[in-house]
Design an enzyme around this catalytic site. Structure first.
Site: not given
Ligand code: NAG
Ligand code: NAG
Ligand code: NAG
Ligand code: NAG
Ligand code: NAG
Ligand code: NAG
Length: 560
Positions: A162, A264
Protein backbone atom coordinates in the site's frame (compact mmCIF):
# COMPACT_ATOMS: atom_id res chain seq x y z
CA UNK A 1 -3.08 -28.21 27.19
CA UNK A 2 -1.23 -31.51 27.29
CA UNK A 3 -3.06 -32.77 24.23
CA UNK A 4 -2.31 -29.58 22.42
CA UNK A 5 1.42 -29.89 23.09
CA UNK A 6 1.52 -33.48 21.96
CA UNK A 7 -0.29 -32.57 18.79
CA UNK A 8 2.10 -29.75 18.05
CA UNK A 9 5.13 -31.88 18.72
CA UNK A 10 3.82 -34.54 16.38
CA UNK A 11 3.28 -32.01 13.67
CA UNK A 12 6.81 -30.75 14.12
CA UNK A 13 8.35 -34.20 13.98
CA UNK A 14 6.31 -35.02 10.91
CA UNK A 15 7.79 -32.01 9.20
CA UNK A 16 11.30 -33.37 9.42
CA UNK A 17 10.64 -36.30 7.14
CA UNK A 18 8.58 -34.48 4.53
CA UNK A 19 10.35 -33.73 1.27
CA UNK A 20 10.88 -30.15 0.14
CA UNK A 21 7.88 -28.24 -1.07
CA UNK A 22 7.45 -27.96 -4.81
CA UNK A 23 8.86 -24.77 -6.31
CA UNK A 24 6.14 -22.44 -7.53
CA UNK A 25 6.90 -20.46 -10.65
CA UNK A 26 5.06 -18.00 -12.82
CA UNK A 27 4.41 -18.45 -16.48
CA UNK A 28 2.46 -15.57 -17.95
CA UNK A 29 -0.48 -14.80 -15.67
CA UNK A 30 -0.53 -18.11 -13.79
CA UNK A 31 1.41 -19.85 -11.06
CA UNK A 32 2.41 -23.50 -11.43
CA UNK A 33 3.98 -26.15 -9.26
CA UNK A 34 6.82 -28.22 -10.69
CA UNK A 35 4.42 -30.86 -12.01
CA UNK A 36 2.81 -28.25 -14.27
CA UNK A 37 -0.40 -27.91 -12.26
CA UNK A 38 -1.96 -24.58 -11.30
CA UNK A 39 -1.04 -23.15 -7.92
CA UNK A 40 -3.43 -20.94 -5.99
CA UNK A 41 -2.72 -18.99 -2.83
CA UNK A 42 -5.17 -20.23 -0.20
CA UNK A 43 -3.93 -18.42 2.83
CA UNK A 44 -4.15 -16.09 5.76
CA UNK A 45 -2.28 -13.04 7.04
CA UNK A 46 -0.16 -14.11 10.02
CA UNK A 47 1.25 -11.07 11.77
CA UNK A 48 0.83 -9.49 15.16
CA UNK A 49 -0.22 -5.94 14.58
CA UNK A 50 2.37 -3.17 14.56
CA UNK A 51 2.50 -0.77 17.47
CA UNK A 52 0.42 2.38 17.58
CA UNK A 53 1.85 5.83 17.09
CA UNK A 54 1.91 6.74 20.77
CA UNK A 55 3.93 3.62 21.51
CA UNK A 56 6.33 4.48 18.70
CA UNK A 57 6.64 8.09 19.82
CA UNK A 58 7.74 6.87 23.25
CA UNK A 59 10.74 5.22 21.60
CA UNK A 60 9.87 1.84 23.10
CA UNK A 61 11.12 -1.43 21.61
CA UNK A 62 10.61 -3.69 19.85
CA UNK A 63 8.35 -1.73 17.57
CA UNK A 64 7.30 -4.78 15.62
CA UNK A 65 6.84 -8.45 16.42
CA UNK A 66 8.62 -11.04 14.30
CA UNK A 67 6.14 -13.91 14.45
CA UNK A 68 8.39 -16.18 12.40
CA UNK A 69 11.07 -16.00 15.08
CA UNK A 70 8.69 -16.97 17.88
CA UNK A 71 9.06 -20.74 18.02
CA UNK A 72 6.64 -21.25 20.89
CA UNK A 73 3.95 -19.24 19.10
CA UNK A 74 4.52 -21.11 15.82
CA UNK A 75 4.20 -24.40 17.67
CA UNK A 76 1.05 -23.13 19.33
CA UNK A 77 -0.47 -21.86 16.07
CA UNK A 78 0.46 -24.57 13.58
CA UNK A 79 -2.45 -26.89 14.42
CA UNK A 80 -4.83 -23.98 13.90
CA UNK A 81 -3.28 -23.04 10.58
CA UNK A 82 -3.60 -26.67 9.52
CA UNK A 83 -7.21 -26.72 10.64
CA UNK A 84 -7.86 -23.82 8.29
CA UNK A 85 -6.64 -25.89 5.35
CA UNK A 86 -4.34 -23.14 4.12
CA UNK A 87 -1.28 -23.46 1.90
CA UNK A 88 0.19 -19.97 2.46
CA UNK A 89 0.68 -17.36 5.18
CA UNK A 90 1.70 -13.76 4.71
CA UNK A 91 4.11 -12.23 7.23
CA UNK A 92 4.53 -8.45 7.22
CA UNK A 93 7.56 -7.69 9.40
CA UNK A 94 10.54 -9.85 10.21
CA UNK A 95 13.88 -9.14 11.82
CA UNK A 96 16.74 -10.49 9.71
CA UNK A 97 18.99 -10.76 12.78
CA UNK A 98 16.83 -13.46 14.33
CA UNK A 99 16.63 -17.18 13.65
CA UNK A 100 13.58 -18.43 11.76
CA UNK A 101 14.53 -22.08 11.28
CA UNK A 102 11.97 -23.64 13.59
CA UNK A 103 8.92 -21.75 12.33
CA UNK A 104 9.87 -22.01 8.68
CA UNK A 105 10.51 -25.72 8.99
CA UNK A 106 7.23 -26.33 10.82
CA UNK A 107 5.35 -24.44 8.12
CA UNK A 108 7.15 -26.20 5.30
CA UNK A 109 6.43 -29.56 6.89
CA UNK A 110 2.76 -28.64 6.92
CA UNK A 111 2.84 -27.69 3.24
CA UNK A 112 2.57 -23.98 3.98
CA UNK A 113 4.35 -21.38 1.86
CA UNK A 114 5.25 -17.90 3.07
CA UNK A 115 4.68 -14.61 1.29
CA UNK A 116 7.10 -12.31 3.04
CA UNK A 117 6.99 -8.52 3.04
CA UNK A 118 10.50 -7.08 2.99
CA UNK A 119 9.32 -3.81 4.49
CA UNK A 120 9.28 -2.77 8.14
CA UNK A 121 7.25 -0.15 10.02
CA UNK A 122 8.53 3.41 10.32
CA UNK A 123 11.46 3.92 7.95
CA UNK A 124 11.67 0.40 6.54
CA UNK A 125 9.79 0.99 3.31
CA UNK A 126 9.74 3.26 0.31
CA UNK A 127 7.75 6.20 1.66
CA UNK A 128 4.45 7.24 0.11
CA UNK A 129 4.97 10.98 0.24
CA UNK A 130 8.75 11.37 0.13
CA UNK A 131 9.78 8.30 -1.80
CA UNK A 132 13.38 7.26 -2.36
CA UNK A 133 15.01 4.02 -3.42
CA UNK A 134 18.15 4.18 -1.33
CA UNK A 135 20.91 2.00 0.08
CA UNK A 136 19.36 1.72 3.54
CA UNK A 137 16.11 0.30 2.19
CA UNK A 138 17.81 -1.91 -0.40
CA UNK A 139 20.15 -3.31 2.25
CA UNK A 140 17.29 -4.01 4.64
CA UNK A 141 15.51 -5.92 1.87
CA UNK A 142 18.65 -7.85 0.95
CA UNK A 143 19.37 -8.75 4.57
CA UNK A 144 15.89 -10.16 4.90
CA UNK A 145 16.32 -12.18 1.73
CA UNK A 146 19.68 -13.32 3.08
CA UNK A 147 17.97 -14.63 6.21
CA UNK A 148 15.21 -16.45 4.29
CA UNK A 149 16.79 -17.65 1.06
CA UNK A 150 17.64 -21.07 2.48
CA UNK A 151 14.00 -22.01 3.08
CA UNK A 152 12.11 -24.04 0.48
CA UNK A 153 8.75 -22.46 1.28
CA UNK A 154 9.32 -18.81 0.42
CA UNK A 155 6.75 -18.18 -2.28
CA UNK A 156 7.24 -14.45 -2.80
CA UNK A 157 8.89 -11.36 -1.40
CA UNK A 158 6.71 -8.24 -1.34
CA UNK A 159 8.64 -5.06 -2.07
CA UNK A 160 5.88 -2.84 -0.71
CA UNK A 161 2.44 -2.78 0.87
CA UNK A 162 0.00 0.00 0.00
CA UNK A 163 2.79 2.46 -0.78
CA UNK A 164 0.99 4.18 -3.63
CA UNK A 165 -2.44 5.62 -2.86
CA UNK A 166 -5.05 7.16 -5.14
CA UNK A 167 -3.87 10.63 -4.11
CA UNK A 168 -0.13 9.87 -3.96
CA UNK A 169 1.31 7.83 -6.81
CA UNK A 170 4.77 9.39 -7.01
CA UNK A 171 6.39 6.39 -5.29
CA UNK A 172 5.64 4.12 -8.26
CA UNK A 173 9.02 4.49 -10.06
CA UNK A 174 10.83 3.76 -6.79
CA UNK A 175 8.77 0.62 -6.16
CA UNK A 176 9.43 -0.48 -9.72
CA UNK A 177 13.16 0.13 -9.27
CA UNK A 178 13.03 -1.92 -6.07
CA UNK A 179 11.35 -4.77 -7.95
CA UNK A 180 13.98 -4.51 -10.71
CA UNK A 181 16.91 -4.65 -8.30
CA UNK A 182 15.46 -7.37 -6.08
CA UNK A 183 14.65 -9.48 -9.16
CA UNK A 184 18.24 -9.05 -10.39
CA UNK A 185 19.57 -10.01 -6.97
CA UNK A 186 17.34 -13.10 -6.71
CA UNK A 187 18.46 -14.17 -10.17
CA UNK A 188 22.09 -13.74 -9.12
CA UNK A 189 21.62 -16.15 -6.21
CA UNK A 190 19.51 -18.56 -8.31
CA UNK A 191 16.42 -17.96 -6.21
CA UNK A 192 13.12 -18.67 -7.88
CA UNK A 193 11.10 -16.71 -5.30
CA UNK A 194 8.51 -14.43 -6.86
CA UNK A 195 8.66 -10.65 -6.55
CA UNK A 196 5.38 -9.12 -5.44
CA UNK A 197 3.65 -5.92 -4.44
CA UNK A 198 0.45 -5.53 -2.39
CA UNK A 199 -1.72 -2.62 -3.51
CA UNK A 200 -4.40 -0.74 -1.69
CA UNK A 201 -7.77 -0.92 -3.43
CA UNK A 202 -9.27 2.24 -4.83
CA UNK A 203 -10.78 3.74 -7.96
CA UNK A 204 -10.40 1.47 -11.00
CA UNK A 205 -8.21 3.94 -12.83
CA UNK A 206 -5.73 4.04 -9.92
CA UNK A 207 -5.64 0.27 -9.33
CA UNK A 208 -5.32 -0.54 -13.03
CA UNK A 209 -2.56 2.01 -13.62
CA UNK A 210 -0.66 0.74 -10.58
CA UNK A 211 -1.00 -2.87 -11.71
CA UNK A 212 0.00 -2.05 -15.28
CA UNK A 213 2.94 0.13 -14.24
CA UNK A 214 4.44 -2.70 -12.18
CA UNK A 215 3.92 -5.35 -14.85
CA UNK A 216 4.47 -3.55 -18.13
CA UNK A 217 7.10 -4.29 -20.69
CA UNK A 218 10.13 -2.04 -20.47
CA UNK A 219 12.28 -4.21 -22.69
CA UNK A 220 14.01 -1.13 -24.06
CA UNK A 221 15.83 -1.21 -20.75
CA UNK A 222 17.17 -4.73 -20.62
CA UNK A 223 17.97 -4.53 -16.91
CA UNK A 224 14.34 -3.90 -16.07
CA UNK A 225 11.86 -6.58 -15.32
CA UNK A 226 8.35 -6.62 -13.97
CA UNK A 227 6.92 -7.94 -10.76
CA UNK A 228 5.73 -11.57 -10.83
CA UNK A 229 2.69 -11.30 -8.65
CA UNK A 230 0.37 -8.36 -8.10
CA UNK A 231 -1.55 -8.39 -4.83
CA UNK A 232 -4.73 -6.42 -4.31
CA UNK A 233 -5.90 -5.77 -0.74
CA UNK A 234 -9.57 -6.06 -1.58
CA UNK A 235 -12.52 -5.71 0.80
CA UNK A 236 -15.24 -5.38 -1.81
CA UNK A 237 -17.19 -8.49 -0.90
CA UNK A 238 -19.32 -7.87 2.17
CA UNK A 239 -21.38 -10.53 3.94
CA UNK A 240 -23.33 -12.88 1.71
CA UNK A 241 -22.68 -10.80 -1.40
CA UNK A 242 -23.76 -11.65 -4.93
CA UNK A 243 -21.23 -13.78 -6.74
CA UNK A 244 -21.10 -11.16 -9.46
CA UNK A 245 -19.38 -8.82 -6.95
CA UNK A 246 -15.98 -9.35 -8.56
CA UNK A 247 -17.20 -9.32 -12.17
CA UNK A 248 -15.91 -5.80 -12.79
CA UNK A 249 -12.49 -6.66 -11.40
CA UNK A 250 -12.39 -9.88 -13.39
CA UNK A 251 -12.86 -8.13 -16.70
CA UNK A 252 -10.33 -5.45 -15.81
CA UNK A 253 -7.65 -8.05 -15.03
CA UNK A 254 -8.59 -10.55 -17.75
CA UNK A 255 -5.66 -9.54 -19.98
CA UNK A 256 -3.14 -8.88 -17.21
CA UNK A 257 0.09 -10.68 -18.04
CA UNK A 258 1.48 -11.44 -14.55
CA UNK A 259 -0.14 -13.36 -11.71
CA UNK A 260 -2.70 -11.50 -9.60
CA UNK A 261 -4.27 -12.46 -6.28
CA UNK A 262 -5.95 -10.89 -3.28
CA UNK A 263 -3.13 -10.09 -0.87
CA UNK A 264 -5.82 -9.37 1.77
CA UNK A 265 -9.54 -10.02 1.75
CA UNK A 266 -12.36 -10.47 4.26
CA UNK A 267 -14.62 -7.52 4.84
CA UNK A 268 -15.94 -7.02 8.37
CA UNK A 269 -18.94 -5.37 9.99
CA UNK A 270 -21.18 -6.74 7.29
CA UNK A 271 -24.59 -8.23 7.65
CA UNK A 272 -24.51 -10.82 8.99
CA UNK A 273 -21.54 -10.70 11.35
CA UNK A 274 -19.56 -13.06 11.74
CA UNK A 275 -17.93 -13.37 8.39
CA UNK A 276 -19.32 -16.09 6.12
CA UNK A 277 -16.45 -16.17 3.62
CA UNK A 278 -18.84 -16.94 0.78
CA UNK A 279 -16.43 -15.17 -1.58
CA UNK A 280 -14.17 -18.21 -1.35
CA UNK A 281 -16.45 -20.38 -3.49
CA UNK A 282 -16.45 -17.67 -6.13
CA UNK A 283 -12.71 -16.98 -5.92
CA UNK A 284 -11.78 -20.62 -6.36
CA UNK A 285 -14.09 -21.39 -9.26
CA UNK A 286 -14.43 -20.23 -12.86
CA UNK A 287 -14.53 -17.56 -14.13
CA UNK A 288 -12.35 -16.10 -11.34
CA UNK A 289 -9.75 -18.82 -11.49
CA UNK A 290 -9.01 -17.84 -15.08
CA UNK A 291 -7.98 -14.39 -13.86
CA UNK A 292 -6.80 -14.67 -10.26
CA UNK A 293 -4.57 -17.00 -8.26
CA UNK A 294 -6.38 -17.07 -4.93
CA UNK A 295 -5.97 -14.88 -1.88
CA UNK A 296 -5.10 -14.32 1.76
CA UNK A 297 -7.85 -13.97 4.35
CA UNK A 298 -7.29 -11.15 6.80
CA UNK A 299 -6.24 -11.95 9.55
CA UNK A 300 -5.18 -14.67 11.98
CA UNK A 301 -4.25 -12.23 14.76
CA UNK A 302 -6.35 -9.23 15.69
CA UNK A 303 -5.63 -6.10 13.69
CA UNK A 304 -7.49 -3.04 14.77
CA UNK A 305 -8.17 -0.60 11.99
CA UNK A 306 -10.87 2.03 11.69
CA UNK A 307 -13.46 0.28 13.79
CA UNK A 308 -12.58 -3.18 12.52
CA UNK A 309 -10.88 -5.92 14.42
CA UNK A 310 -10.34 -8.68 11.84
CA UNK A 311 -8.77 -11.25 14.15
CA UNK A 312 -9.81 -14.90 14.15
CA UNK A 313 -7.47 -16.22 16.83
CA UNK A 314 -7.22 -14.65 20.27
CA UNK A 315 -4.02 -15.33 22.19
CA UNK A 316 -4.32 -15.95 25.93
CA UNK A 317 -2.68 -13.46 28.31
CA UNK A 318 0.24 -15.82 28.93
CA UNK A 319 0.60 -16.55 25.19
CA UNK A 320 0.13 -20.26 25.77
CA UNK A 321 -3.19 -20.92 24.08
CA UNK A 322 -5.55 -19.79 21.33
CA UNK A 323 -9.28 -19.22 21.24
CA UNK A 324 -10.82 -19.07 17.80
CA UNK A 325 -14.05 -17.36 16.80
CA UNK A 326 -16.88 -18.03 14.35
CA UNK A 327 -15.01 -16.27 11.54
CA UNK A 328 -12.29 -18.87 11.99
CA UNK A 329 -14.70 -21.80 11.85
CA UNK A 330 -16.45 -20.42 8.78
CA UNK A 331 -13.15 -19.80 7.05
CA UNK A 332 -11.94 -23.31 7.84
CA UNK A 333 -15.15 -24.79 6.43
CA UNK A 334 -14.88 -22.80 3.19
CA UNK A 335 -11.15 -23.35 2.66
CA UNK A 336 -11.40 -27.06 3.34
CA UNK A 337 -14.14 -27.28 0.70
CA UNK A 338 -11.95 -25.83 -2.05
CA UNK A 339 -10.74 -28.02 -4.92
CA UNK A 340 -8.27 -26.24 -7.17
CA UNK A 341 -9.39 -25.78 -10.76
CA UNK A 342 -6.40 -27.15 -12.64
CA UNK A 343 -6.97 -25.13 -15.75
CA UNK A 344 -5.11 -24.16 -17.72
CA UNK A 345 -2.19 -26.46 -17.00
CA UNK A 346 1.28 -25.16 -17.70
CA UNK A 347 1.39 -27.14 -20.93
CA UNK A 348 -1.83 -25.65 -22.24
CA UNK A 349 -1.51 -22.07 -20.97
CA UNK A 350 -0.94 -19.31 -23.46
CA UNK A 351 1.27 -16.43 -22.42
CA UNK A 352 -0.63 -13.15 -22.80
CA UNK A 353 0.72 -10.20 -24.74
CA UNK A 354 2.82 -7.88 -22.58
CA UNK A 355 0.84 -5.32 -20.60
CA UNK A 356 1.25 -1.80 -21.95
CA UNK A 357 2.73 0.81 -19.62
CA UNK A 358 0.19 3.43 -18.47
CA UNK A 359 0.62 6.81 -20.12
CA UNK A 360 2.00 9.57 -17.95
CA UNK A 361 -0.85 12.01 -17.40
CA UNK A 362 -0.81 15.07 -15.17
CA UNK A 363 -4.25 14.29 -13.79
CA UNK A 364 -4.70 10.54 -14.03
CA UNK A 365 -1.23 9.05 -13.63
CA UNK A 366 1.35 11.71 -12.77
CA UNK A 367 4.21 9.21 -12.75
CA UNK A 368 7.40 9.16 -14.78
CA UNK A 369 8.42 6.00 -16.57
CA UNK A 370 12.07 6.83 -15.91
CA UNK A 371 13.20 4.73 -12.97
CA UNK A 372 15.77 5.74 -10.36
CA UNK A 373 19.16 3.99 -10.39
CA UNK A 374 20.30 1.03 -8.30
CA UNK A 375 21.40 2.28 -4.86
CA UNK A 376 25.17 2.00 -4.73
CA UNK A 377 26.63 1.30 -1.30
CA UNK A 378 30.24 1.74 -2.30
CA UNK A 379 29.63 5.10 -4.00
CA UNK A 380 27.65 6.38 -1.01
CA UNK A 381 30.20 5.08 1.51
CA UNK A 382 33.00 6.71 -0.46
CA UNK A 383 31.13 10.00 -0.27
CA UNK A 384 30.31 9.61 3.42
CA UNK A 385 33.95 9.43 4.37
CA UNK A 386 34.82 12.50 2.26
CA UNK A 387 32.29 14.91 3.77
CA UNK A 388 33.53 17.82 5.89
CA UNK A 389 30.62 18.15 8.32
CA UNK A 390 28.82 14.99 9.34
CA UNK A 391 25.68 14.09 11.20
CA UNK A 392 26.27 12.61 14.62
CA UNK A 393 23.19 10.72 15.83
CA UNK A 394 22.45 11.80 19.41
CA UNK A 395 20.29 8.70 20.02
CA UNK A 396 19.89 5.30 18.35
CA UNK A 397 16.43 6.36 17.18
CA UNK A 398 17.52 9.21 14.97
CA UNK A 399 15.25 8.57 12.03
CA UNK A 400 12.72 11.30 12.66
CA UNK A 401 15.44 13.75 13.66
CA UNK A 402 17.21 13.14 10.34
CA UNK A 403 14.04 14.01 8.48
CA UNK A 404 13.60 17.22 10.38
CA UNK A 405 17.25 18.18 10.11
CA UNK A 406 17.26 17.66 6.34
CA UNK A 407 14.40 20.10 6.07
CA UNK A 408 16.12 22.63 8.30
CA UNK A 409 19.53 22.27 6.68
CA UNK A 410 18.11 22.53 3.17
CA UNK A 411 16.35 25.75 4.15
CA UNK A 412 19.64 27.15 5.42
CA UNK A 413 21.66 25.99 2.42
CA UNK A 414 19.20 27.56 0.02
CA UNK A 415 19.47 30.80 2.01
CA UNK A 416 23.19 30.95 1.36
CA UNK A 417 22.96 30.18 -2.34
CA UNK A 418 23.15 26.37 -2.36
CA UNK A 419 20.57 23.80 -3.43
CA UNK A 420 19.27 20.46 -2.25
CA UNK A 421 18.84 19.15 -5.79
CA UNK A 422 21.54 16.51 -5.33
CA UNK A 423 19.62 14.76 -2.56
CA UNK A 424 16.15 15.22 -4.03
CA UNK A 425 14.21 12.92 -6.28
CA UNK A 426 10.96 13.32 -8.12
CA UNK A 427 8.90 10.38 -9.28
CA UNK A 428 6.60 12.62 -11.27
CA UNK A 429 9.30 14.11 -13.48
CA UNK A 430 11.77 11.22 -13.28
CA UNK A 431 14.58 13.52 -12.13
CA UNK A 432 16.78 11.89 -9.51
CA UNK A 433 19.55 13.77 -7.72
CA UNK A 434 22.85 11.94 -7.70
CA UNK A 435 22.71 11.41 -3.91
CA UNK A 436 19.04 10.48 -3.79
CA UNK A 437 20.05 6.81 -3.63
CA UNK A 438 22.15 7.25 -0.46
CA UNK A 439 21.20 6.63 3.16
CA UNK A 440 19.34 9.62 4.67
CA UNK A 441 22.18 10.18 7.15
CA UNK A 442 24.62 10.62 4.24
CA UNK A 443 22.24 12.98 2.47
CA UNK A 444 22.03 14.99 5.67
CA UNK A 445 25.81 15.08 6.11
CA UNK A 446 26.10 16.25 2.50
CA UNK A 447 23.78 19.18 3.14
CA UNK A 448 25.55 19.96 6.43
CA UNK A 449 28.87 19.96 4.56
CA UNK A 450 27.60 22.27 1.86
CA UNK A 451 26.34 24.69 4.45
CA UNK A 452 29.59 24.56 6.37
CA UNK A 453 31.63 25.08 3.19
CA UNK A 454 29.41 27.90 1.91
CA UNK A 455 30.06 29.56 5.27
CA UNK A 456 33.82 29.36 4.74
CA UNK A 457 34.13 26.50 7.21
CA UNK A 458 33.58 28.57 10.31
CA UNK A 459 33.22 26.15 13.18
CA UNK A 460 29.82 27.38 14.20
CA UNK A 461 28.43 26.48 10.76
CA UNK A 462 29.00 22.82 11.54
CA UNK A 463 26.98 22.40 14.68
CA UNK A 464 23.27 22.24 14.02
CA UNK A 465 22.65 22.42 17.74
CA UNK A 466 25.15 19.69 18.38
CA UNK A 467 23.91 17.26 15.74
CA UNK A 468 26.95 17.70 13.51
CA UNK A 469 30.66 17.33 13.85
CA UNK A 470 33.61 18.42 11.71
CA UNK A 471 35.45 15.67 9.85
CA UNK A 472 38.99 16.99 9.62
CA UNK A 473 40.04 13.97 7.58
CA UNK A 474 37.87 15.07 4.66
CA UNK A 475 39.65 16.15 1.47
CA UNK A 476 39.70 19.89 1.01
CA UNK A 477 37.88 19.92 -2.32
CA UNK A 478 34.43 20.11 -0.82
CA UNK A 479 31.22 18.11 -0.86
CA UNK A 480 30.24 18.63 -4.49
CA UNK A 481 33.66 17.56 -5.76
CA UNK A 482 33.54 14.50 -3.51
CA UNK A 483 30.15 13.59 -4.97
CA UNK A 484 31.52 13.91 -8.50
CA UNK A 485 34.44 11.64 -7.74
CA UNK A 486 32.58 9.04 -5.65
CA UNK A 487 29.38 8.83 -7.68
CA UNK A 488 30.90 8.34 -11.09
CA UNK A 489 27.79 6.81 -12.72
CA UNK A 490 24.78 8.43 -11.08
CA UNK A 491 22.19 6.59 -13.16
CA UNK A 492 23.76 3.13 -13.16
CA UNK A 493 21.52 0.06 -13.01
CA UNK A 494 23.30 -3.10 -11.88
CA UNK A 495 22.84 -6.26 -9.84
CA UNK A 496 23.27 -5.37 -6.17
CA UNK A 497 25.48 -7.47 -3.91
CA UNK A 498 24.59 -8.72 -0.45
CA UNK A 499 25.30 -5.99 2.09
CA UNK A 500 27.76 -6.49 4.95
CA UNK A 501 26.41 -7.79 8.22
CA UNK A 502 24.35 -5.30 10.09
CA UNK A 503 26.31 -2.66 11.96
CA UNK A 504 24.95 0.56 13.40
CA UNK A 505 25.26 3.43 10.94
CA UNK A 506 28.16 5.41 12.33
CA UNK A 507 29.55 8.69 11.11
CA UNK A 508 33.07 8.56 9.69
CA UNK A 509 35.85 9.04 12.19
CA UNK A 510 35.55 12.67 13.10
CA UNK A 511 38.04 15.09 14.50
CA UNK A 512 38.01 15.93 18.16
CA UNK A 513 36.86 19.42 17.30
CA UNK A 514 33.24 18.52 17.67
CA UNK A 515 31.48 21.82 17.99
CA UNK A 516 28.60 20.93 20.20
CA UNK A 517 28.60 24.28 21.95
CA UNK A 518 28.54 27.04 19.36
CA UNK A 519 29.18 30.14 21.38
CA UNK A 520 29.92 32.60 18.66
CA UNK A 521 32.81 33.30 16.37
CA UNK A 522 30.63 32.81 13.35
CA UNK A 523 30.11 35.90 11.33
CA UNK A 524 27.99 34.89 8.39
CA UNK A 525 24.30 35.59 8.44
CA UNK A 526 23.30 31.98 8.05
CA UNK A 527 25.46 30.70 10.84
CA UNK A 528 24.30 33.41 13.16
CA UNK A 529 20.70 32.65 12.39
CA UNK A 530 21.34 29.02 13.21
CA UNK A 531 23.16 29.68 16.42
CA UNK A 532 20.85 32.45 17.46
CA UNK A 533 17.41 31.02 17.52
CA UNK A 534 15.08 28.23 16.71
CA UNK A 535 13.17 30.13 14.06
CA UNK A 536 14.94 28.46 11.19
CA UNK A 537 14.31 25.04 12.68
CA UNK A 538 10.61 25.29 12.32
CA UNK A 539 10.68 26.10 8.63
CA UNK A 540 10.97 23.42 6.05
CA UNK A 541 11.13 20.32 8.19
CA UNK A 542 7.59 19.26 7.68
CA UNK A 543 7.70 19.99 3.98
CA UNK A 544 11.02 18.51 2.99
CA UNK A 545 12.27 16.35 5.70
CA UNK A 546 9.98 13.79 7.13
CA UNK A 547 11.25 10.33 6.31
CA UNK A 548 8.79 8.70 8.67
CA UNK A 549 6.96 6.15 6.61
CA UNK A 550 3.34 7.10 6.33
CA UNK A 551 2.35 3.49 6.56
CA UNK A 552 3.08 2.68 10.19
CA UNK A 553 1.57 -0.66 9.50
CA UNK A 554 -1.92 0.57 10.08
CA UNK A 555 -2.63 -2.18 7.60
CA UNK A 556 -5.42 -0.85 5.55
CA UNK A 557 -7.49 2.16 5.04
CA UNK A 558 -9.86 0.70 2.48
CA UNK A 559 -11.44 -1.86 4.74
CA UNK A 560 -15.01 -2.29 3.73
C1 NAG B 1 -0.94 2.29 22.22
O1 NAG B 1 -0.27 1.11 22.64
C2 NAG B 1 0.08 1.11 24.01
C3 NAG B 1 0.97 -0.11 24.28
O2 NAG B 1 0.55 -1.24 23.62
C4 NAG B 1 -1.22 1.10 24.83
O3 NAG B 1 -0.93 1.08 26.20
C5 NAG B 1 -2.02 2.36 24.48
O4 NAG B 1 -3.27 2.33 25.13
C6 NAG B 1 -2.24 2.48 22.99
N1 NAG B 1 -2.78 3.79 22.69
C7 NAG B 1 -3.80 3.98 21.84
C8 NAG B 1 -4.19 5.40 21.61
O5 NAG B 1 -4.36 3.06 21.28
C1 NAG C 1 16.24 -7.37 15.74
O1 NAG C 1 16.80 -8.30 16.60
C2 NAG C 1 18.01 -7.86 17.20
C3 NAG C 1 18.60 -9.04 17.97
O2 NAG C 1 17.71 -9.45 18.97
C4 NAG C 1 17.70 -6.65 18.09
O3 NAG C 1 18.89 -6.17 18.66
C5 NAG C 1 17.07 -5.56 17.23
O4 NAG C 1 16.67 -4.48 18.04
C6 NAG C 1 15.86 -6.09 16.51
N1 NAG C 1 15.37 -5.08 15.58
C7 NAG C 1 14.15 -4.58 15.67
C8 NAG C 1 13.80 -3.54 14.66
O5 NAG C 1 13.32 -4.95 16.49
C1 NAG D 1 -21.81 -17.84 -9.41
O1 NAG D 1 -22.06 -19.10 -8.81
C2 NAG D 1 -22.46 -20.09 -9.71
C3 NAG D 1 -22.86 -21.33 -8.91
O2 NAG D 1 -21.88 -21.63 -7.96
C4 NAG D 1 -21.34 -20.38 -10.70
O3 NAG D 1 -21.73 -21.35 -11.62
C5 NAG D 1 -20.99 -19.11 -11.42
O4 NAG D 1 -19.87 -19.33 -12.25
C6 NAG D 1 -20.68 -18.01 -10.44
N1 NAG D 1 -20.47 -16.77 -11.15
C7 NAG D 1 -19.42 -16.02 -10.94
C8 NAG D 1 -19.36 -14.73 -11.68
O5 NAG D 1 -18.52 -16.33 -10.18
C1 NAG E 1 3.31 -12.59 24.29
O1 NAG E 1 3.88 -12.50 22.98
C2 NAG E 1 4.08 -11.18 22.54
C3 NAG E 1 4.64 -11.24 21.14
O2 NAG E 1 3.68 -11.72 20.26
C4 NAG E 1 5.04 -10.44 23.47
O3 NAG E 1 5.16 -9.09 23.04
C5 NAG E 1 4.51 -10.49 24.88
O4 NAG E 1 5.45 -9.93 25.74
C6 NAG E 1 4.23 -11.93 25.31
N1 NAG E 1 3.61 -11.96 26.61
C7 NAG E 1 3.97 -12.81 27.57
C8 NAG E 1 3.21 -12.72 28.84
O5 NAG E 1 4.88 -13.60 27.40
C1 NAG F 1 15.64 3.40 10.46
O1 NAG F 1 16.11 4.30 11.44
C2 NAG F 1 16.91 3.69 12.45
C3 NAG F 1 17.31 4.79 13.43
O2 NAG F 1 16.18 5.38 13.99
C4 NAG F 1 18.13 3.05 11.84
O3 NAG F 1 18.87 2.37 12.81
C5 NAG F 1 17.71 2.08 10.76
O4 NAG F 1 18.86 1.60 10.11
C6 NAG F 1 16.83 2.78 9.75
N1 NAG F 1 16.39 1.82 8.75
C7 NAG F 1 16.46 2.08 7.46
C8 NAG F 1 16.00 1.01 6.53
O5 NAG F 1 16.87 3.13 7.04
C1 NAG G 1 19.62 18.10 17.36
O1 NAG G 1 18.54 18.78 16.74
C2 NAG G 1 17.34 18.82 17.47
C3 NAG G 1 16.36 19.71 16.73
O2 NAG G 1 15.84 19.12 15.63
C4 NAG G 1 17.52 19.39 18.85
O3 NAG G 1 16.33 19.23 19.58
C5 NAG G 1 18.66 18.70 19.56
O4 NAG G 1 18.90 19.35 20.78
C6 NAG G 1 19.90 18.77 18.68
N1 NAG G 1 21.08 18.26 19.34
C7 NAG G 1 21.21 17.05 19.90
C8 NAG G 1 22.53 16.70 20.46
O5 NAG G 1 20.28 16.26 19.92
Amino acid sequence: MVNFLVLAATAFLASVSVRALSKVSRSGKYLFTEDGNRFFVKGIAYQTQGRNLSFLASGSHPYHIDNLADNAACTRDLPFLQKLGINTIRAYSVNSSLNHDACMSMLSGAGIYVILDLTLPLNGSVDTNLPAWSTNTLDQYLRTIGAFKKYDNILAYNIGNEVMSPTATQAAPFIMAAARDIRAYLNSISSSALVGYAAIDGPAQFVDSTADFLACDRSANSATSSIDIFGLNNYEWCGDAANTTFSGLNSRFADYDVAAYFSEFGSENCNPTPRLWTEISTMFSAPMTGVWSGGLAFSYFGAISEGHEFGMAVVSADNSSITTNADFDNLAAKYNGVTFVNSPTKASATVPAPTACPTTDAALWPVSDTLPPTPDDSACDCLASALSCVFQPPTPDYMELVGNLIGVACGLVINVGGTCDDISSNGQTGVYGRLAMCDPTIKLSYVFSQYYELNHRVTVACSFLGNATINSAAPSGGAAAAATSCIASPSAVFTPRAPPILLPVAPPTASASSSTNPTGGGSTGGAMALAGGRGAWAGLGAVLGCVLASTVWTLLSAAG
